[in-house]
Design a protein around this motif. Sequence first.
Motif, PDB file in Angstrom:
ATOM      1  N   CYS A 333       0.841  -1.213   0.000  1.00  0.00           N
ATOM      2  CA  CYS A 333       0.000   0.000   0.000  1.00  0.00           C
ATOM      3  C   CYS A 333       0.870   1.254   0.000  1.00  0.00           C
ATOM      4  N   ARG A 334       1.896   1.247   0.854  1.00  0.00           N
ATOM      5  CA  ARG A 334       2.766   2.429   0.961  1.00  0.00           C
ATOM      6  C   ARG A 334       3.444   2.728  -0.373  1.00  0.00           C
ATOM      7  N   GLU A 335       4.017   1.681  -0.981  1.00  0.00           N
ATOM      8  CA  GLU A 335       4.696   1.838  -2.282  1.00  0.00           C
ATOM      9  C   GLU A 335       3.743   2.441  -3.314  1.00  0.00           C
ATOM     10  N   CYS A 336       2.541   1.871  -3.343  1.00  0.00           N
ATOM     11  CA  CYS A 336       1.560   2.293  -4.332  1.00  0.00           C
ATOM     12  C   CYS A 336       1.137   3.746  -4.088  1.00  0.00           C
ATOM     13  N   ILE A 337       0.862   4.088  -2.825  1.00  0.00           N
ATOM     14  CA  ILE A 337       0.417   5.446  -2.484  1.00  0.00           C
ATOM     15  C   ILE A 337       1.505   6.466  -2.809  1.00  0.00           C
ATOM     16  N   GLU A 338       2.751   6.104  -2.442  1.00  0.00           N
ATOM     17  CA  GLU A 338       3.888   7.007  -2.693  1.00  0.00           C
ATOM     18  C   GLU A 338       3.989   7.345  -4.187  1.00  0.00           C
ATOM     19  N   LYS A 339       3.784   6.321  -5.010  1.00  0.00           N
ATOM     20  CA  LYS A 339       3.968   6.491  -6.448  1.00  0.00           C
ATOM     21  C   LYS A 339       2.766   7.190  -7.107  1.00  0.00           C
ATOM     22  N   THR A 340       1.549   6.903  -6.611  1.00  0.00           N
ATOM     23  CA  THR A 340       0.361   7.385  -7.348  1.00  0.00           C
ATOM     24  C   THR A 340      -0.337   8.589  -6.718  1.00  0.00           C
ATOM     25  N   PRO A 342       0.735  11.559  -5.906  1.00  0.00           N
ATOM     26  CA  PRO A 342       0.979  12.856  -6.563  1.00  0.00           C
ATOM     27  C   PRO A 342       0.250  13.007  -7.903  1.00  0.00           C
ATOM     28  N   ILE A 343      -0.208  11.876  -8.475  1.00  0.00           N
ATOM     29  CA  ILE A 343      -0.804  11.924  -9.820  1.00  0.00           C
ATOM     30  C   ILE A 343      -2.330  11.794  -9.780  1.00  0.00           C
ATOM     31  N   LEU A 344      -2.853  10.980  -8.842  1.00  0.00           N
ATOM     32  CA  LEU A 344      -4.294  10.698  -8.832  1.00  0.00           C
ATOM     33  C   LEU A 344      -5.043  11.613  -7.855  1.00  0.00           C
ATOM     34  N   ALA A 345      -6.272  11.962  -8.237  1.00  0.00           N
ATOM     35  CA  ALA A 345      -7.108  12.832  -7.392  1.00  0.00           C
ATOM     36  C   ALA A 345      -7.530  12.097  -6.121  1.00  0.00           C
ATOM     37  N   ASP A 346      -7.952  12.882  -5.117  1.00  0.00           N
ATOM     38  CA  ASP A 346      -8.364  12.256  -3.844  1.00  0.00           C
ATOM     39  C   ASP A 346      -9.727  11.574  -3.945  1.00  0.00           C
ATOM     40  N   THR A 347     -10.312  11.582  -5.159  1.00  0.00           N
ATOM     41  CA  THR A 347     -11.581  10.862  -5.382  1.00  0.00           C
ATOM     42  C   THR A 347     -11.368   9.643  -6.283  1.00  0.00           C
ATOM     43  N   HIS A 348     -10.118   9.375  -6.659  1.00  0.00           N
ATOM     44  CA  HIS A 348      -9.827   8.232  -7.549  1.00  0.00           C
ATOM     45  C   HIS A 348     -10.119   6.941  -6.778  1.00  0.00           C
ATOM     46  N   ILE A 349     -10.990   6.090  -7.340  1.00  0.00           N
ATOM     47  CA  ILE A 349     -11.487   4.948  -6.545  1.00  0.00           C
ATOM     48  C   ILE A 349     -10.398   3.937  -6.171  1.00  0.00           C
ATOM     49  N   TYR A 350      -9.355   3.796  -6.996  1.00  0.00           N
ATOM     50  CA  TYR A 350      -8.287   2.850  -6.629  1.00  0.00           C
ATOM     51  C   TYR A 350      -7.435   3.390  -5.477  1.00  0.00           C
ATOM     52  N   LEU A 351      -7.195   4.704  -5.515  1.00  0.00           N
ATOM     53  CA  LEU A 351      -6.439   5.317  -4.421  1.00  0.00           C
ATOM     54  C   LEU A 351      -7.249   5.234  -3.121  1.00  0.00           C
ATOM     55  N   LEU A 352      -8.567   5.437  -3.234  1.00  0.00           N
ATOM     56  CA  LEU A 352      -9.442   5.327  -2.057  1.00  0.00           C
ATOM     57  C   LEU A 352      -9.393   3.914  -1.466  1.00  0.00           C
ATOM     58  N   ARG A 353      -9.323   2.911  -2.341  1.00  0.00           N
ATOM     59  CA  ARG A 353      -9.227   1.521  -1.845  1.00  0.00           C
ATOM     60  C   ARG A 353      -7.919   1.292  -1.102  1.00  0.00           C
ATOM     61  N   MET A 354      -6.858   1.863  -1.636  1.00  0.00           N
ATOM     62  CA  MET A 354      -5.548   1.750  -0.971  1.00  0.00           C
ATOM     63  C   MET A 354      -5.581   2.410   0.414  1.00  0.00           C
ATOM     64  N   TRP A 355      -6.116   3.618   0.473  1.00  0.00           N
ATOM     65  CA  TRP A 355      -6.214   4.331   1.756  1.00  0.00           C
ATOM     66  C   TRP A 355      -7.063   3.542   2.748  1.00  0.00           C
ATOM     67  N   SER A 356      -8.179   3.017   2.242  1.00  0.00           N
ATOM     68  CA  SER A 356      -9.105   2.269   3.098  1.00  0.00           C
ATOM     69  C   SER A 356      -8.418   1.041   3.698  1.00  0.00           C
ATOM     70  N   THR A 357      -7.736   0.277   2.837  1.00  0.00           N
ATOM     71  CA  THR A 357      -7.053  -0.941   3.306  1.00  0.00           C
ATOM     72  C   THR A 357      -5.923  -0.591   4.270  1.00  0.00           C
ATOM     73  N   LEU A 358      -5.121   0.404   3.902  1.00  0.00           N
ATOM     74  CA  LEU A 358      -3.981   0.760   4.753  1.00  0.00           C
ATOM     75  C   LEU A 358      -4.451   1.233   6.129  1.00  0.00           C
ATOM     76  N   SER A 359      -5.529   2.028   6.159  1.00  0.00           N
ATOM     77  CA  SER A 359      -6.016   2.514   7.461  1.00  0.00           C
ATOM     78  C   SER A 359      -6.524   1.349   8.312  1.00  0.00           C
ATOM     79  N   GLU A 360      -7.200   0.393   7.669  1.00  0.00           N
ATOM     80  CA  GLU A 360      -7.746  -0.746   8.423  1.00  0.00           C
ATOM     81  C   GLU A 360      -6.623  -1.640   8.962  1.00  0.00           C
ATOM     82  N   VAL A 361      -5.631  -1.916   8.113  1.00  0.00           N
ATOM     83  CA  VAL A 361      -4.525  -2.789   8.534  1.00  0.00           C
ATOM     84  C   VAL A 361      -3.661  -2.113   9.606  1.00  0.00           C
ATOM     85  N   GLN A 362      -3.396  -0.823   9.423  1.00  0.00           N
ATOM     86  CA  GLN A 362      -2.590  -0.111  10.424  1.00  0.00           C
ATOM     87  C   GLN A 362      -3.318  -0.035  11.777  1.00  0.00           C
ATOM     88  N   ALA A 363      -4.624   0.101  11.744  1.00  0.00           N
ATOM     89  CA  ALA A 363      -5.393   0.104  12.999  1.00  0.00           C
ATOM     90  C   ALA A 363      -5.299  -1.280  13.659  1.00  0.00           C
TER      91      ALA A 363
END
Length: 493
Positions: A333-340, A342-363
């Motif tokens: 997730c970190r690798e993917c977020i770091e790379k994408t 800066p390019i994808l909007a905060d409403t991009h559904i794949y980026l949202l999935r990454m954020w969602s998963t990372l927040s759940e796993v980190q919790a």
Amino acid sequence: MCTPMDNVAVFDSPGKGRGLKATKEFWAGDVIFSESSLAAVVFDSLAERICHSCFRRQDKLQRCGQCKFAHYCDRTCQRAGWSEHKQECGAIKAYGKAPNENIRLVARIMWRVDKEGSVVSDMQLTVLDELEDHITDMQEEELKEFKVDIHNFLDYWPRNSKQHTIDVISHVFGVINCNGFTVSDQRGLQAVGVGLFPNLCLVNHDCWPNCTVILNHGNQSAVNTMFHSQRRIELRALGKIAEGEELTVSYVDYMNVSEERQRLLKTQYFFDCTCENCKNRTKDDLKMAGREVDGVKPSNEQVKEATDYCFEMLDKMEKARLNGDYHEVVKICRECIEKTEPILADTHIYLLRMWSTLSEVQAYLQYFDDAAEYARKMVEGYMKLYHPNNAALGMAAMRAGVTHWQAGLIEVGHGMICKAYAILMVTHGPTHPITKDLEAMRMQTEMELRMFKQNEYVYHSMREAALKNKPMAMMHEPKSVDEGIKNLFHRRK
């Protein structure tokens, strides 16, 4: 007495066949009708962990002494479930094992209809014969599985039960295939079974619906099973609905782009969606957008490249999650977020999935500061895409609120929990266990926020002491991306 079914009328919906319309005006949070299941069964995979009568998740369940398959909280639940289980019990014993959930559900439906007739309550607006089965629309692969189920059903169905033609049996299988509704446990957080609710089958789909369906088992928080009430769904209004307006729910998650939603609806429910959101491709541009910084947007090629990379990484991440390798999930997730990012909007559904998963796993791994940051981003993105009263948005805000609270960020935490509470009061109602949990959290965080505002230092030192004495409860293991926001309707995988 005015029955809840006076609120609706069956009508011919242009291009959709039969539908339901409101016979009076409704407001957000109103229950339009509630309905008990005609029959329901626990999923095969959870048969030993969920009570077959009240669908509660329990650690210690008692097994039926006869068939050794059905499990219950205790004698009270076993007695309550006996009318549904009686014939099934003998059939399982004679067959030598329990057949799959589809076969068990069809059998339960048919036993009930054989015993009580096609109308089992005076609130029922349609009969089984009138529901669509879509058998002629099935693909070859699906038809093969379908025929195997029917073959096994014929072996399972007892000789002393009323015998039915293949056409009748096929029809019921077809009906549950496209109209089965997932039944959740007492907290409403996990799908644990599948049932058939005839009136609900009449409610047509819209990608931006005016209603939502929630399973409300009534007083299931009661420890005493005598007070456990029937499995029932509630159809609730998401906003103002005018008299005469068609009632709709969404069969698929709005987080998909129009084309993907249309594909899912065609393959799973056999119709072409022509709703306004699909016709106008509403919000598709946001869901696949590039990030604009100071008026500068990335090129279409950059956005496509970042999107494809995200898609690949989501697949990798899901495999690592299935293996329970959560540190690997975090790394991906970190690798993917770091790379994408800066390019994808905060409403991009794949980026949202990454954020969602990372927040759940980190919790889950108890890195709460990190989890809170990504949970906040996820909720902010969801707010730009979802209907303001969408249950998935409410659940995401609840998760983000709890995560912020765990990270000691009491102001944002309390704000998120209040937001979640306002949404769930509409989608779930005040008596639902989740809403009650949220109400308790809201009061707790409000009290803590007052303390924090009076004296931050005292608040933090008291919090530290409390956490040392009582370690924070571990979060549930992270679920798959698709399960997080589940389709309401049960589909054969």
